[in-house]
Design a protein around this motif. Structure first.
Motif, PDB file in Angstrom:
ATOM      1  N   PRO A 269     107.104 -48.161   3.707  1.00 46.56           N
ATOM      2  CA  PRO A 269     108.399 -47.550   4.049  1.00 46.56           C
ATOM      3  C   PRO A 269     109.378 -47.513   2.882  1.00 46.56           C
ATOM      4  O   PRO A 269     110.405 -46.850   2.972  1.00 46.56           O
ATOM      5  N   GLY A 270     109.074 -48.217   1.799  1.00 45.83           N
ATOM      6  CA  GLY A 270     109.956 -48.227   0.632  1.00 45.83           C
ATOM      7  C   GLY A 270     109.196 -47.882  -0.628  1.00 45.83           C
ATOM      8  O   GLY A 270     107.962 -47.920  -0.660  1.00 45.83           O
ATOM      9  N   PRO A 271     109.907 -47.540  -1.685  1.00 39.40           N
ATOM     10  CA  PRO A 271     109.236 -47.177  -2.937  1.00 39.40           C
ATOM     11  C   PRO A 271     108.580 -48.387  -3.577  1.00 39.40           C
ATOM     12  O   PRO A 271     109.008 -49.527  -3.365  1.00 39.40           O
ATOM     13  N   PRO A 272     107.546 -48.173  -4.388  1.00 37.46           N
ATOM     14  CA  PRO A 272     106.925 -49.307  -5.095  1.00 37.46           C
ATOM     15  C   PRO A 272     107.891 -49.894  -6.118  1.00 37.46           C
ATOM     16  O   PRO A 272     108.687 -49.179  -6.723  1.00 37.46           O
ATOM     17  N   ALA A 273     107.810 -51.190  -6.289  1.00 37.84           N
ATOM     18  CA  ALA A 273     108.703 -51.859  -7.229  1.00 37.84           C
ATOM     19  C   ALA A 273     108.309 -51.534  -8.660  1.00 37.84           C
ATOM     20  O   ALA A 273     107.132 -51.346  -8.975  1.00 37.84           O
ATOM     21  N   LEU A 274     109.322 -51.438  -9.519  1.00 41.89           N
ATOM     22  CA  LEU A 274     109.063 -51.234 -10.940  1.00 41.89           C
ATOM     23  C   LEU A 274     108.576 -52.542 -11.543  1.00 41.89           C
ATOM     24  O   LEU A 274     109.127 -53.613 -11.273  1.00 41.89           O
ATOM     25  N   GLU A 275     107.546 -52.426 -12.371  1.00 44.27           N
ATOM     26  CA  GLU A 275     106.960 -53.611 -12.989  1.00 44.27           C
ATOM     27  C   GLU A 275     107.053 -53.500 -14.497  1.00 44.27           C
ATOM     28  O   GLU A 275     107.087 -52.398 -15.052  1.00 44.27           O
ATOM     29  N   GLY A 276     107.071 -54.638 -15.157  1.00 42.58           N
ATOM     30  CA  GLY A 276     107.133 -54.650 -16.612  1.00 42.58           C
ATOM     31  C   GLY A 276     107.642 -55.984 -17.112  1.00 42.58           C
ATOM     32  O   GLY A 276     107.914 -56.910 -16.336  1.00 42.58           O
ATOM     33  N   SER A 277     107.799 -56.086 -18.406  1.00 42.68           N
ATOM     34  CA  SER A 277     108.283 -57.316 -19.009  1.00 42.68           C
ATOM     35  C   SER A 277     109.812 -57.357 -18.975  1.00 42.68           C
ATOM     36  O   SER A 277     110.473 -56.323 -18.967  1.00 42.68           O
ATOM     37  N   VAL A 278     110.349 -58.569 -18.979  1.00 42.11           N
ATOM     38  CA  VAL A 278     111.797 -58.764 -18.934  1.00 42.11           C
ATOM     39  C   VAL A 278     112.268 -59.204 -20.319  1.00 42.11           C
ATOM     40  O   VAL A 278     111.692 -60.110 -20.925  1.00 42.11           O
ATOM     41  N   ARG A 279     113.312 -58.536 -20.817  1.00 41.59           N
ATOM     42  CA  ARG A 279     113.859 -58.854 -22.131  1.00 41.59           C
ATOM     43  C   ARG A 279     115.373 -59.017 -22.020  1.00 41.59           C
ATOM     44  O   ARG A 279     115.980 -58.675 -21.004  1.00 41.59           O
ATOM     45  N   PRO A 431     118.547 -54.954 -14.623  1.00 41.62           N
ATOM     46  CA  PRO A 431     118.914 -55.211 -16.022  1.00 41.62           C
ATOM     47  C   PRO A 431     117.855 -56.046 -16.735  1.00 41.62           C
ATOM     48  O   PRO A 431     117.350 -57.030 -16.205  1.00 41.62           O
ATOM     49  N   GLY A 432     117.514 -55.628 -17.939  1.00 41.68           N
ATOM     50  CA  GLY A 432     116.560 -56.370 -18.741  1.00 41.68           C
ATOM     51  C   GLY A 432     115.114 -56.042 -18.493  1.00 41.68           C
ATOM     52  O   GLY A 432     114.233 -56.517 -19.225  1.00 41.68           O
ATOM     53  N   LEU A 433     114.806 -55.234 -17.494  1.00 41.99           N
ATOM     54  CA  LEU A 433     113.408 -54.906 -17.199  1.00 41.99           C
ATOM     55  C   LEU A 433     112.967 -53.701 -18.017  1.00 41.99           C
ATOM     56  O   LEU A 433     113.663 -52.680 -18.057  1.00 41.99           O
ATOM     57  N   ALA A 434     111.810 -53.825 -18.668  1.00 40.27           N
ATOM     58  CA  ALA A 434     111.198 -52.705 -19.394  1.00 40.27           C
ATOM     59  C   ALA A 434     110.056 -52.174 -18.534  1.00 40.27           C
ATOM     60  O   ALA A 434     108.939 -52.688 -18.592  1.00 40.27           O
ATOM     61  N   PRO A 435     110.304 -51.161 -17.697  1.00 39.83           N
ATOM     62  CA  PRO A 435     109.266 -50.699 -16.768  1.00 39.83           C
ATOM     63  C   PRO A 435     108.060 -50.143 -17.523  1.00 39.83           C
ATOM     64  O   PRO A 435     108.206 -49.458 -18.543  1.00 39.83           O
ATOM     65  N   THR A 436     106.886 -50.430 -17.030  1.00 39.12           N
ATOM     66  CA  THR A 436     105.686 -49.850 -17.611  1.00 39.12           C
ATOM     67  C   THR A 436     105.598 -48.380 -17.222  1.00 39.12           C
ATOM     68  O   THR A 436     106.096 -47.982 -16.150  1.00 39.12           O
ATOM     69  N   THR A 473     116.569 -45.867 -24.362  1.00 38.30           N
ATOM     70  CA  THR A 473     116.026 -47.187 -24.078  1.00 38.30           C
ATOM     71  C   THR A 473     115.859 -47.948 -25.390  1.00 38.30           C
ATOM     72  O   THR A 473     115.712 -47.354 -26.460  1.00 38.30           O
ATOM     73  N   GLY A 474     115.870 -49.248 -25.288  1.00 38.24           N
ATOM     74  CA  GLY A 474     115.624 -50.110 -26.438  1.00 38.24           C
ATOM     75  C   GLY A 474     114.634 -51.182 -26.051  1.00 38.24           C
ATOM     76  O   GLY A 474     114.824 -51.878 -25.040  1.00 38.24           O
ATOM     77  N   LEU A 475     113.514 -51.282 -26.787  1.00 38.75           N
ATOM     78  CA  LEU A 475     112.433 -52.203 -26.440  1.00 38.75           C
ATOM     79  C   LEU A 475     111.891 -51.908 -25.044  1.00 38.75           C
ATOM     80  O   LEU A 475     111.402 -52.796 -24.345  1.00 38.75           O
ATOM     81  N   GLY A 476     112.019 -50.638 -24.627  1.00 42.74           N
ATOM     82  CA  GLY A 476     111.545 -50.225 -23.305  1.00 42.74           C
ATOM     83  C   GLY A 476     112.531 -50.467 -22.188  1.00 42.74           C
ATOM     84  O   GLY A 476     112.303 -50.042 -21.044  1.00 42.74           O
ATOM     85  N   VAL A 477     113.643 -51.138 -22.461  1.00 50.27           N
ATOM     86  CA  VAL A 477     114.645 -51.462 -21.436  1.00 50.27           C
ATOM     87  C   VAL A 477     115.718 -50.376 -21.415  1.00 50.27           C
ATOM     88  O   VAL A 477     116.250 -50.011 -22.472  1.00 50.27           O
ATOM     89  N   PRO A 478     116.053 -49.843 -20.253  1.00 57.58           N
ATOM     90  CA  PRO A 478     117.154 -48.858 -20.198  1.00 57.58           C
ATOM     91  C   PRO A 478     118.450 -49.483 -20.699  1.00 57.58           C
ATOM     92  O   PRO A 478     118.862 -50.550 -20.250  1.00 57.58           O
ATOM     93  N   SER A 479     119.079 -48.825 -21.669  1.00 62.34           N
ATOM     94  CA  SER A 479     120.316 -49.340 -22.246  1.00 62.34           C
ATOM     95  C   SER A 479     121.504 -48.971 -21.365  1.00 62.34           C
ATOM     96  O   SER A 479     121.408 -48.101 -20.488  1.00 62.34           O
ATOM     97  N   SER A 480     122.628 -49.627 -21.619  1.00 63.57           N
ATOM     98  CA  SER A 480     123.826 -49.325 -20.829  1.00 63.57           C
ATOM     99  C   SER A 480     124.269 -47.889 -21.068  1.00 63.57           C
ATOM    100  O   SER A 480     124.638 -47.179 -20.123  1.00 63.57           O
ATOM    101  N   HIS A 481     124.246 -47.423 -22.326  1.00 63.07           N
ATOM    102  CA  HIS A 481     124.642 -46.036 -22.587  1.00 63.07           C
ATOM    103  C   HIS A 481     123.559 -45.068 -22.120  1.00 63.07           C
ATOM    104  O   HIS A 481     123.857 -43.923 -21.780  1.00 63.07           O
TER     105      HIS A 481
END
Length: 789
Positions: A269-279, A431-436, A473-481
């Motif tokens: 019933p919900g979307p799959p969670a985004l996975e990846g490393s945390v930075r 915040p901090g997640l770099a989704p694969t 993105t930076g290091l795969g993480v969405p940046s604030s800007h």
């Protein structure tokens, strides 16, 4: 319920709900229908329904498919019980119920489902647009549609021993009896138990789709007793049906039985969670800001280079491969990254084609004086809005031709929408997640399951790679800007500005004729230094090298030796080294001693001995020089060619005008015209005032309408929208209708028809009055009425 019931349901909706419908499906009011019946007809059209279905997520689409497969109306509890079987056990009923309520709210708001809460139905045309729903095959009646009666008799005898040839269940046709048997769980279980394990395995592979396959000689008739291969066993028992000479399909009724009451295999019933490393988010923001700064500098460097030495435009459009490679070398980038810089500069309106060359536009001069964060915001918005796919540069098209940068073939429908959807997914990441990339693709596949996955997945991967290179993105993480770019709320520059390195207005001059910039230079100093020196290395500190050629370049641009030394003294944190001072003064002393004019061209010099040297040089033979005076030589060569030739011989001439003034060649003198791209977002909703006005217009049109009765003895007459709706109902129900029709001479005639299909502005129907199948132009039909009315 019919199309008329659907129109009445729409008419009974409040203005607020109608505005919500128009906001969610803006194509329904382009142009605005004259009344609610027109809105209903347009909302039921295949193209409009297809667009609405493309916007549904996987769960909402599954709810609609489940409802469409029901033989009649359904209530919420029925749908909940059907969906419960496909949802994993770790989802409780409360979560599932909330998701179902939200999905039904979306479907009713968008008029894809209508009716009372306890009798919900798919809107007219939805079931047809969903074919095939839930990866199911066609119904049994369709699978066995072209089987001859004798073949159906053989199938029914093998399935039902009580069947009598040509007659079963009173007057029921054999095809209907076969469909009823295949929908019976007990019968299907018995038939499956009669076949071999190999046949059961083949059947299970078709249950969850695709429900069809290829089989040589699929129409070969064989009964259950003589069936040998696994497929023959299934065909002989009606568990598979031949739909062509080499194709077979699993009947829908059989698949639903084998799915054990589930419409879908697994459903969330919900979307799959985004996975990846945390930075660290701050580190990611700073990294992305550095990438953004570098990208802005690359675009500026590209425009500066093309101002002086613009590449040509190919005859078919675009940038030649060799020019892209040269640009990649100048920018010190891979070819794909150089292609991205070129494409974004073009999309932002900074580069355009002009008189056979790619040149900076007038907009570039305004762009380059802005702050770095404002310049990046322009580039990022242009990238997000591009209907082009820079990632395809270098690949080959269907005719095995390479796809060049800036070529029209790079345009891809939906590229901007896919990029916007990708940015929206990144913006939703914690915040901090770099989704694969795989998790992003899985999320987008859930959000828009009807989109073509092959092209969408490629565009998404391109977007993720480009987002990192641009600085979204930076290091795969969405940046604030970068998140601000996804939102499009105008806060991009404000968020990026504090993260950028502060520009410096000084350099460190060294005795080895180099200058070290300890950080990003101010725009003015950067342009001046790039004119008088060449970049030797880039990084945290940029190293510039002075040479005779670079100093001459600055002198050619109209600067004097004093100007250059003054700039260096003002912006150097160290004294100007003596070797550099000697280089500037020495080049300036020799610069301009020879002057070139038009004779075609001439050489003028105050030192006759220097002209003697030029005349004696063997390389000057092709210039066809002739002495006019002790200090003047003439040539038939053009002034530009003469200047280039003398420079190649080691001299330092300058060009002069007919008045004797020095002709200054500025590096930024060449410009052309261009237009930046418009901003595109993932969900473009119409203006609320336009929506409200459209609803008011349709309500007003309804109030002016009056029912039109067909007078006795005259041809039927009715509004066009009501006619179309009634014809659609007649096609679905297989009923006859009475229409009025204008012939080619404009005479009104009456026809009794059995409508078959309606497409392209024509109705195909069996005309009982003439005993023939005919196509009728819809605009010539004056009205419709029931038979005997």
């Amino acid at each position: 319920m019919t199309g008329t019931d659907f129109a009445e349901w729409l008419r009974g909706r409040s203005d607020e709900l109608l505005r919500a419908l128009v906001a969610a499906r803006p194509e329904l009011v382009t142009p605005v229908p004259a009344h609610i019946d027109g809105l209903a007809a347009r909302a039921s059209s295949p193209s409009a329904i297809g667009r609405a279905l493309d916007r549904l997520d996987r769960f909402t689409l599954a709810v609609l498919e489940t409802l469409a497969l029901r033989p009649g109306p359904a209530d919420r509890e029925t749908l909940l019980s059907l969906l419960r079987r496909a949802v994993p056990a770790d989802h409780d009923d409360e979560t599932l119920g909330s998701a179902l309520d939200a999905a039904l709210g979306v479907l009713t708001t968008r008029a894809l489902v209508y009716g009372a809460a306890d009798a919900l139905l798919p809107a007219p045309g939805v079931a047809e647009a969903l074919e095939p729903p839930a990866s199911l095959g066609p119904p049994a009646a369709e699978v066995f549609r072209h089987h001859p009666p004798e073949r159906l008799d053989v199938l029914l005898r093998d399935i039902d021993p009580a069947y009598e040839d040509g007659r079963a269940d009173g007057e029921r046709p054999a095809r209907e009896r076969l469909a009823a048997l295949l929908a019976d769980p007990a019968t299907v279980a018995r038939l499956v138990g009669e076949v071999s394990p190999q046949a059961q395995t083949a059947l299970n592979e078709l249950v969850w789709g695709p429900a069809s396959g290829r089989l040589p000689n699929a129409r070969r008739e064989v009964d259950a007793a003589n069936a040998q291969s696994p497929i023959e066993q299934l065909l002989a028992r009606g568990l598979l049906g031949a739909t062509g000479e080499e194709t077979v399909a699993l009947p829908r009724e059989v698949a639903l039985v084998l799915r054990d009451g589930r419409v879908h295999r697994d459903l969330s019933p919900g979307p799959p969670a985004l996975e990846g490393s945390v930075r660290d988010q701050d580190l990611a923001d700073r990294t992305a800001a550095g990438q953004a700064f570098t990208f802005v500098r690359m675009v500026e460097e590209l425009c500066e280079v093309w101002s002086v030495d613009p590449p040509g435009v190919l005859r078919t459009g675009g940038l030649a491969i060799r020019d892209l490679r040269r640009t990649a070398q100048l920018l010190d980038l891979p070819e794909w990254a150089a292609g991205l810089v070129v494409e974004v500069a073009h999309a932002a309106g900074l580069v355009a084609a002009g008189e056979g060359e790619w040149l900076p536009t007038g907009g570039y001069d305004g762009w380059r004086i802005k702050a770095t964060e404002d310049r990046w915001a322009v580039l990022a918005d242009a990238w997000a809005a591009m209907e082009r796919a820079p990632g395809l540069i270098g690949e080959r098209d269907d005719r095995d031709r390479p796809m060049n940068a800036l070529h029209p073939d790079l345009r891809r429908p939906g590229a901007a929408q896919t990029r916007a959807r990708t940015l929206a997914v990144l913006e939703a990441a914690p915040p901090g997640l770099a989704p694969t990339p795989e998790s992003v693709l899985a999320r987008l596949a859930w959000e828009q399951p009807r989109r073509r996955p092959a092209l969408r997945d490629r565009l998404v991967r391109f977007a993720l790679r480009e987002a990192e290179h641009i600085g979204v993105t930076g290091l795969g993480v969405p940046s604030s800007h970068g998140r601000a770019v996804a939102r499009g709320d105008g806060t991009t520059a404000g968020l990026l500005g504090p993260l950028l390195p502060e520009a410096v207005d000084h350099v460190l001059l060294q005795a080895d004729l180099t200058a070290v910039a300890p950080g990003p230079l101010t725009t003015d100093l950067g342009r001046r230094l790039a004119l008088m020196a060449d970049v030797e290395s880039k990084g945290g500190a940029t190293v510039y090298r002075f040479s005779e050629q670079s100093v001459r370049r600055a002198l050619d641009a109209g600067h004097s030796a004093d100007d250059l030394l003054t700039v260096l003294e003002r912006h150097s944190a160290t004294p100007v080294p003596q070797p550099l001072r000697y280089l500037v003064t020495d080049v300036a002393r020799r610069h301009g001693r020879i002057r070139v004019g038009t004779a075609s061209a001439y050489i003028r010099c105050d030192d006759p001995a220097l002209l003697d040297e030029v005349l004696a040089d063997k390389r000057a033979h092709l210039l066809r020089l002739r002495r006019l005076a002790p200090t003047v030589l003439a040539s038939k060569t053009s002034r530009a060619a003469l200047v280039d030739s003398l420079r190649a011989m080691g001299y330092a001439p300058v060009a002069e005008s007919l008045e004797g003034d020095v002709v200054v060649a500025r590096a930024d003198a060449r410009r052309t015209e261009g237009q930046p791209a418009a901003r595109v977002t993932a969900n473009t909703a119409p203006d609320p005032e336009v929506v409200a006005a459209a609803v008011r217009a349709m309500r007003a049109g309804d109030s002016r309408r009056r029912p039109v009765e067909a007078p006795e003895g005259q041809v039927p007459r009715s509004p066009a929208t009501a006619t179309i709706s009634a014809l659609q109902d007649a096609i679905r129900q297989g009923t006859r209708v009475w229409i009025g029709y204008l012939d080619s001479q404009g005479h009104a005639t009456s026809r009794i028809l059995e409508p078959a299909r309606m497409e392209g502005g024509y109705l195909t129907a069996y005309d009982e009055t003439r005993a023939t199948v005919h196509r009728f132009a819809l605009h010539r039909i004056t009205g419709i009425a029931e038979i005997g009315r």
